[in-house]
Design a protein around this motif. Structure first.
Motif, short mmCIF file in Angstrom:
data_model
loop_
_atom_site.label_atom_id
_atom_site.label_comp_id
_atom_site.label_asym_id
_atom_site.label_seq_id
_atom_site.Cartn_x
_atom_site.Cartn_y
_atom_site.Cartn_z
N ILE A 231 0.84 -1.20 0.00
CA ILE A 231 0.00 0.00 0.00
C ILE A 231 0.87 1.25 0.00
O ILE A 231 0.64 2.20 -0.77
N GLU A 232 1.90 1.25 0.85
CA GLU A 232 2.79 2.40 0.97
C GLU A 232 3.55 2.66 -0.34
O GLU A 232 3.67 3.81 -0.78
N SER A 233 4.05 1.59 -0.95
CA SER A 233 4.84 1.75 -2.18
C SER A 233 3.98 2.23 -3.34
O SER A 233 4.40 3.09 -4.13
N PHE A 234 2.77 1.71 -3.46
CA PHE A 234 1.88 2.17 -4.53
C PHE A 234 1.51 3.64 -4.31
O PHE A 234 1.52 4.45 -5.25
N ALA A 235 1.20 3.98 -3.08
CA ALA A 235 0.82 5.37 -2.78
C ALA A 235 1.95 6.34 -3.07
O ALA A 235 1.72 7.46 -3.55
N SER A 236 3.19 5.92 -2.81
CA SER A 236 4.34 6.80 -3.03
C SER A 236 4.53 7.14 -4.51
O SER A 236 5.18 8.12 -4.85
N SER A 237 3.96 6.30 -5.38
CA SER A 237 4.10 6.54 -6.82
C SER A 237 2.80 7.04 -7.45
O SER A 237 2.66 7.05 -8.67
N GLY A 238 1.85 7.43 -6.61
CA GLY A 238 0.63 8.04 -7.12
C GLY A 238 -0.46 7.08 -7.53
O GLY A 238 -1.40 7.47 -8.22
N LYS A 239 -0.36 5.83 -7.08
CA LYS A 239 -1.42 4.85 -7.42
C LYS A 239 -2.05 4.33 -6.13
O LYS A 239 -1.39 4.22 -5.10
N GLU A 240 -3.31 3.97 -6.23
CA GLU A 240 -4.05 3.49 -5.06
C GLU A 240 -4.22 1.98 -5.13
O GLU A 240 -4.73 1.43 -6.11
N LEU A 241 -3.78 1.30 -4.08
CA LEU A 241 -3.99 -0.13 -3.93
C LEU A 241 -4.84 -0.30 -2.67
O LEU A 241 -4.37 -0.06 -1.56
N GLY A 242 -6.10 -0.67 -2.85
CA GLY A 242 -7.02 -0.78 -1.72
C GLY A 242 -6.62 -1.87 -0.75
O GLY A 242 -5.79 -2.74 -1.04
N GLU A 243 -7.24 -1.84 0.43
CA GLU A 243 -6.93 -2.81 1.48
C GLU A 243 -7.14 -4.24 1.03
O GLU A 243 -6.28 -5.10 1.23
N GLU A 244 -8.29 -4.52 0.43
CA GLU A 244 -8.57 -5.89 -0.01
C GLU A 244 -7.65 -6.32 -1.13
O GLU A 244 -7.16 -7.45 -1.15
N ALA A 245 -7.39 -5.41 -2.06
CA ALA A 245 -6.49 -5.72 -3.18
C ALA A 245 -5.07 -5.97 -2.66
O ALA A 245 -4.38 -6.89 -3.10
N ALA A 246 -4.65 -5.16 -1.69
CA ALA A 246 -3.31 -5.33 -1.12
C ALA A 246 -3.20 -6.65 -0.37
O ALA A 246 -2.17 -7.33 -0.44
#
Length: 387
Positions: A231-246
């Motif tokens: 979640i943190e790595s995706f967010a740092s690059s401007g993309k959203e990875l939801g809780e369930e997807a993560a």
């Protein structure tokens, strides 16, 4: 830019699940000469991030003003360490006795005689080179030299004996000084290697210093930590990875460090190709398929190819159970072999960390997705493999 780096030895964006090793080494630097973390042995299977850990330890040492030398074990290791330590223009004394040690870029040094083994010659030479480097004014008080040695299982016993002997003498020399520990210049060694082969080196009676080292085994990363890191790595690059997807991505990695990088990389790449800022189920499915292919080529294939042919036959028969544990008796029957044959190769594969015992008479693969990989490598006949 894709934040994941699934390349051998490349630093990942987050050193997930490895903080205890980093803290051990950080404390060793802070606590001065003699701290146990200054001699560390990091063990793990391929793809578990051993090289990455060595890189991180070098970064920490350099932040403390230490000199760092990085090597991969192979023939001539001691000579390369001496060469890295030796300032330009400095030459070792030439003696008239033998044997000699030839070091690229440095005059030959004859430092023994016919009764002294190569091991002793190399050790004395390395000790001299370390002492000279520690005496440099470039190193501040309390500083030192960190040596990182990767693929330790490939080192010759002679090289490791030379290193052990030199290190013991250097530590003793520092102890004899009147300086407080916080001001003594010292050395640190971080070794990394495969568990099964490193075991052989550790059990060598001469290499007691490896048995006294701070030993750290790299294992699977807990899935909650994987989920949060994704979640943190995706967010740092401007993309959203939801809780369930993560959480689903984390389960697909099985906590295997290299697979974490692969799944993250290919899922991110799938979303990027379709210009999406939010990761979808399609991205996860497509990304995992690509990650699985890369994981098979980079991790499963080398591990399988390194096995003896009979052990490969055992693994192929075992793969028919998929990821579930296999009964050893069933494996022998499928391979058309005796129970003693099955037990023999069970023990061999356990020693190689290729399989592990789950219950009495049952084993499973230690590498995730190995059964799926072998289903494509093994032929329809249970007793043969496409190698």
């Amino acid at each position: 830019m894709n934040p994941f780096k699934p390349t051998a030895g490349k630093m990942p964006p987050v050193l997930v699940g490895r903080q205890n090793i980093i803290e051990d080494f950080q404390e060793a630097l802070d606590n001065g000469a003699g701290a146990p973390g200054r001699l560390m042995l990091i063990m793990g299977q391929r793809g578990y991030g051993k090289t990455v850990m060595l890189t991180e330890l070098r970064r920490l040492a350099e932040q403390h003003g230490w000199m760092t030398i990085s090597e991969t074990a192979s023939e001539g290791l001691t000579a390369r360490l001496i060469s890295a330590l030796t300032p330009k223009g400095w030459h070792m004394e030439r003696a008239t006795v033998s044997p000699s040690v030839d070091i690229p870029g440095i005059a030959s040094a004859s430092l023994g005689n016919a009764s002294i083994s190569f091991d002793d010659t190399a050790a004395l030479t390395l000790r001299r080179a370390i002492d000279e480097a520690l005496g440099s004014r470039k190193l501040k008080k309390g500083g030192g030299i960190l040596f990182t040695i990767d693929e330790t299982q490939a080192a010759t016993p002679e090289d490791l004996i030379a290193i052990a002997t030199a290190v013991q003498h250097v530590i003793t020399d520092q102890d004899l000084s009147d300086l407080p520990d916080s001001q003594k210049k010292g050395v640190a060694f971080a070794f990394a290697g495969l568990p099964s082969l490193v075991d052989e080196l550790v059990n060598n009676k001469v290499l007691t210093f490896l048995r006294r080292s701070l030993q750290r085994h790299l294992g699977d990363v807990p899935l909650p930590d994987v989920k949060n890191a994704l979640i943190e790595s995706f967010a740092s690059s401007g993309k959203e990875l939801g809780e369930e997807a993560a959480a689903r991505c984390a389960r697909l990695t099985s906590g295997y460090p290299y697979m974490i990088q692969l799944v993250g990389y290919y899922v991110w790449q799938s979303a990027q190709r379709d210009k999406r800022d939010v990761v979808t189920e399609t991205d996860i499915e497509r990304g995992f398929a690509d990650a699985l292919q890369a994981f098979g080529d980079a991790v499963c294939a080398p591990a399988f190819d390194a096995l003896p042919s009979a052990a490969k036959k055992f693994a192929c028969a075992m793969a028919e159970d998929g990821p579930e544990p296999s009964k050893v008796a069933d494996i022998g029957e499928r391979a058309g072999k005796s129970r003693s044959w099955a037990n023999k190769y069970r023990e061999l594969l356990i020693a190689e960390r290729f399989v592990e015992q789950t219950d009495y008479g049952y084993v499973r693969f230690t590498i995730p997705h190995m059964a799926q990989y072998l289903s494509h490598r093994c032929t329809e006949k249970r007793s043969s493999c496409t190698i």
